[in-house]
Design a protein around this motif. Structure first.
Motif, PDB file in Angstrom:
ATOM      1  N   ALA A 178      39.077  22.242  45.190  1.00 54.10           N
ATOM      2  CA  ALA A 178      38.027  21.881  44.232  1.00 54.10           C
ATOM      3  C   ALA A 178      37.047  23.033  44.067  1.00 54.10           C
ATOM      4  N   LEU A 179      36.558  23.188  42.838  1.00 53.14           N
ATOM      5  CA  LEU A 179      35.495  24.143  42.548  1.00 53.14           C
ATOM      6  C   LEU A 179      34.160  23.419  42.669  1.00 53.14           C
ATOM      7  N   LYS A 180      33.232  24.016  43.400  1.00 48.96           N
ATOM      8  CA  LYS A 180      31.928  23.416  43.612  1.00 48.96           C
ATOM      9  C   LYS A 180      30.926  23.933  42.579  1.00 48.96           C
ATOM     10  N   LEU A 181      30.234  23.001  41.916  1.00 50.29           N
ATOM     11  CA  LEU A 181      29.152  23.314  40.997  1.00 50.29           C
ATOM     12  C   LEU A 181      27.871  22.759  41.592  1.00 50.29           C
ATOM     13  N   THR A 182      26.777  23.522  41.551  1.00 50.33           N
ATOM     14  CA  THR A 182      25.535  23.073  42.192  1.00 50.33           C
ATOM     15  C   THR A 182      24.335  23.265  41.283  1.00 50.33           C
ATOM     16  N   LYS A 183      23.286  22.503  41.611  1.00 49.62           N
ATOM     17  CA  LYS A 183      22.015  22.627  40.900  1.00 49.62           C
ATOM     18  C   LYS A 183      20.898  22.107  41.789  1.00 49.62           C
ATOM     19  N   GLU A 184      19.743  22.770  41.708  1.00 49.50           N
ATOM     20  CA  GLU A 184      18.564  22.304  42.417  1.00 49.50           C
ATOM     21  C   GLU A 184      17.816  21.307  41.524  1.00 49.50           C
ATOM     22  N   GLY A 185      17.552  20.106  42.026  1.00 48.10           N
ATOM     23  CA  GLY A 185      16.877  19.091  41.245  1.00 48.10           C
ATOM     24  C   GLY A 185      15.371  19.236  41.273  1.00 48.10           C
ATOM     25  N   ASP A 186      14.693  18.490  40.408  1.00 51.25           N
ATOM     26  CA  ASP A 186      13.236  18.568  40.308  1.00 51.25           C
ATOM     27  C   ASP A 186      12.539  18.007  41.538  1.00 51.25           C
TER      28      ASP A 186
END
Length: 247
Positions: A178-186
């Motif tokens: 699997a390819l991991k996608l990330t984001k920092e939330g508010d």
């Protein structure tokens, strides 16, 4: 007692699952999905998951106050459903078949589910315990637990959550790459989506780390048949048949 008191209490075991979302962003051109941005990969993953005939969903999220909601169900596009839902340290079996939702929990489950409800609702606990409680298939619980398409839509309801994510490394989720996608939330949380790199780009896992509602959901068994059996008549009770009022 009011039917709404019971259905509302049961629905709390699925309401928080929409918080377990994650998607999109800009990419770095690394393999797999060579040359595709994270936004593009995430959009394809959401669409592939939406189009899948069926899937198995297993996960948990922490609610306000520290309690945990869990789900472990197989669902398909026709809303056939089989598995368990839980709140805190209790859980109940759930089935959806023939346009009817069935839920079976022990006394402890119902006492926990109805503890904030009026006295007349709590008095129904002995009649509900260890029985398959039959509910209309269009109530809020069915929509939250057994509606595959609705579940995917809820995950992608806030499309801003799948904007500005970054591509990460590849890893394994239940033996699949699997390819991991990330984001920092508010709220200080880190959102992540793991997308299958082989075959259809299905979502294999979403996670939320930190923040007020950490949790994770794993998706598997795409395309596998979901064939729940209707509970025996002698083991079921009809909510309205117990003298509940519909409003």
């Amino acid at each position: 007692m009011r039917t709404r008191n019971v259905t509302t209490a049961v629905a709390t075991a699925s309401a928080s699952l929409a918080l377990l979302a994650g998607c999109g962003g800009s990419g770095d051109g690394s393999k797999p999905f060579d040359g595709q941005s994270a936004d593009s990969v995430a959009a394809k993953a959401v669409e592939a998951t939406r189009e899948a005939k069926s899937m198995h969903v297993k996960g948990d999220t922490r609610q306000e106050g520290g309690s945990t909601v869990t789900i472990d169900v197989s669902v398909d596009r026709a809303k056939n459903c089989l598995g368990t839902i839980g709140a805190g340290d209790t859980e109940a079996e759930v089935r959806y078949t023939g346009s009817t939702l069935y839920l079976r929990g022990d006394r402890r489950y119902w006492e926990n589910a109805l503890k904030q409800q009026p006295d007349e609702a709590r008095e129904m606990v002995p009649k509900l315990s260890d029985k398959w409680v039959r509910m209309p298939g269009n109530d809020a619980t069915a929509a939250g637990v057994c509606d595959k398409q609705g579940f995917v839509a809820a995950m992608d309801q806030d499309k801003s959550q799948r904007q500005g994510m970054k591509r990460g490394e590849t890893s394994e989720v239940d033996g699949k790459e699997a390819l991991k996608l990330t984001k920092e939330g508010d709220g200080g949380e880190t959102l992540a989506m793991y997308v299958a790199t082989e075959g259809e780009p299905y979502i294999l896992r979403t996670t939320t780390e930190g923040g007020e509602n950490p949790g994770s959901v794993t998706f598997s068994d795409y395309g596998e048949p979901v064939d729940p059996e209707q509970p025996p008549a002698g083991e079921t009770v009809d909510l309205k048949g117990l003298g509940a009022r519909s409003s």
